[in-house]
Design an enzyme around this catalytic site. Structure first.
Site, PDB file in Angstrom:
ATOM      1  N   LYS A 199       0.864  -1.187   0.000  1.00 19.46           N
ATOM      2  CA  LYS A 199       0.000   0.000   0.000  1.00 19.46           C
ATOM      3  C   LYS A 199       0.897   1.232   0.000  1.00 19.46           C
ATOM      4  CE  LYS A 199      -3.601   2.423   2.511  1.00 19.46           C
ATOM      5  NZ  LYS A 199      -4.663   2.334   3.509  1.00 19.46           N
ATOM      6  N   LYS A 253      -2.139  -1.515  -3.818  1.00 18.46           N
ATOM      7  CA  LYS A 253      -3.009  -0.337  -3.766  1.00 18.46           C
ATOM      8  C   LYS A 253      -2.175   0.933  -3.829  1.00 18.46           C
ATOM      9  CE  LYS A 253      -6.142   1.862  -0.596  1.00 18.46           C
ATOM     10  NZ  LYS A 253      -6.516   2.005   0.783  1.00 18.46           N
TER      11      LYS A 253
HETATM   12  C1  PBG Z   1      -7.254   3.638   5.477  1.00 15.68           C
HETATM   13  C2  PBG Z   1      -7.744   3.301   4.121  1.00 15.68           C
HETATM   14  C3  PBG Z   1      -7.623   4.149   3.034  1.00 15.68           C
HETATM   15  C4  PBG Z   1      -8.230   3.516   1.972  1.00 15.68           C
HETATM   16  C5  PBG Z   1      -8.717   2.289   2.412  1.00 15.68           C
HETATM   17  N1  PBG Z   1      -8.391   2.165   3.761  1.00 15.68           N
HETATM   18  C6  PBG Z   1      -7.074   5.533   2.916  1.00 15.68           C
HETATM   19  C7  PBG Z   1      -5.770   5.860   3.469  1.00 15.68           C
HETATM   20  O1  PBG Z   1      -4.880   5.018   3.631  1.00 15.68           O
HETATM   21  O2  PBG Z   1      -5.603   7.037   3.784  1.00 15.68           O
HETATM   22  C8  PBG Z   1      -8.303   4.137   0.605  1.00 15.68           C
HETATM   23  C9  PBG Z   1      -9.353   3.679  -0.301  1.00 15.68           C
HETATM   24  C10 PBG Z   1      -9.602   4.565  -1.454  1.00 15.68           C
HETATM   25  O3  PBG Z   1      -8.953   5.616  -1.672  1.00 15.68           O
HETATM   26  O4  PBG Z   1     -10.502   4.203  -2.211  1.00 15.68           O
HETATM   27  N2  PBG Z   1      -6.994   2.645   6.337  1.00 15.68           N
END
Ligand code: PBG
Length: 331
Positions: A199, A253
């Protein structure tokens, strides 16, 4: 070795739709898609998210109706994200492991209304954190091990509520092993873990933070725990580590800006690789289409197919229902 022109003519197999269909290497089915939804308190509520045209925050009763429709279209898994009211957020994030918190109530009700649908629940502190971060913030620092203790409690509460899959999305070190060990100890040996393994600290999460109400609280960035966009070998180390610690599925991601990472991971590991087409990717496509600059159906179909081509088994996408309704039916 293939023969040369004119013995070989690539256009022979591109001539008609039937021939193209016959030799297509990758295709999409609704079961490839996981639908992320935003849940809020109340009844009969479906309020649009301004940063994500076509996406709504739904109260649980409305969410169940929407999920029944999704399941009928062949989408077998939903991912739940709670919109937590400001007064329930704190710097200690206790609401995250409250057995009766919004997402746990939603999980119980969804599993009882739609027992055959798989429910994936995110494990992270940001919806509950007054500081907007995925970890505990103390003196300007995100604490790792103390955050992992919180995540374990949160994970067990979601497993108790009936989540089929847990999605740790926080990027703390050691969380997969700690959660897996605790699940075993609590007799939740069948609860699967989809780790947000690779991520990245990305600008493409902006619209999501608006949808869950964490954006305006967040000070600074998440670069001390999410991955640096310049790295790819590190992604391999992350997925290998998470698999060794007990992850059943690994995920990359964001999606489209990281298709190289999807391919690298999918070619290197033997557990399923998923990708998350995140909020910013969704809103870019929607905004272009609303301006009349892009044909949405074709662009969505092409974007989703790119994940299959890159080796992903599953795709989390806000377009799941749209794609199943508008695109896949015509294929
Ligand atoms: C946070 C989380 C995020 C997303 C899913 N879980 C955002 C972040 O890390 O700030 C992002 C999902 C998206 O942008 O569609 N735990």
């Amino acid at each position: 070795m293939p023969s040369n022109f004119p013995m070989a003519r690539a256009r022979r197999l591109r001539r008609t739709a039937a021939l193209r269909d016959l030799v297509r290497e990758n295709s999409l089915v609704p079961a490839d898609l996981i639908w992320p939804i935003f849940i809020c308190e109340g009844r009969g509520i479906s309020e649009g998210v301004s940063s994500m045209p076509g996406v709504a925050r739904m109260s649980v009763d409305r969410a169940i109706e929407a999920l029944r429709h999704a399941f009928d279209l062949g989408i077998t898994t939903a991912a739940l994200f709670p919109y937590v009211e400001r007064e329930k957020k704190s710097s200690n994030c206790e609401e995250a492991w409250n057995p009766d918190n919004l997402v746990n109530r939603a999980t119980r009700q969804i599993k009882s209304a739609l027992p055959d649908m798989a429910v994936l629940v995110d494990v992270a502190l940001d919806p509950y954190n007054a500081d907007g971060h995925d970890g505990l913030l103390r003196n300007g620092e995100i604490l790792n091990d103390e955050t992992v203790e919180c995540l374990v409690k949160e994970a067990i509460s979601h497993a108790e509520a009936g989540a089929d899959i847990l999605g740790p999305s926080d990027m703390m070190d050691g969380r997969i092993g700690a959660i897996r060990k605790s699940l075993e100890n609590h007799k939740f040996q069948n609860t699967a873990i989809m780790s947000y393994s690779a991520k990245y600290a990305s600008a493409f999460y902006g619209p999501f933070r608006n949808a869950v109400g964490s954006g305006e609280l967040l000070r600074g960035d998440k670069k001390s725990y999410q991955m640096d966009p310049g790295n790819s070998i590190e992604a391999l180390r992350m997925v290998q580590r998470d698999i060794a610690e007990g992850a059943d599925i690994v995920m990359v991601k964001p999606g489209m800006p990281y298709l190289d990472i999807c391919r690298l991971v999918a070619s290197s590991v033997s557990v399923p690789t998923f990708a998350y087409q995140v909020s910013g990717e969704y809103s870019m496509l929607q905004a272009s289409s609303l301006n009349g600059w892009i044909e949405l159906d074709a662009a969505v179909a092409e974007s989703l197919l790119s994940f299959k081509r890159a080796g992903c088994r599953g795709i989390l996408t806000y377009f799941a229902v749209y794609a199943a309704e508008k695109i896949l039916k015509n294929n």
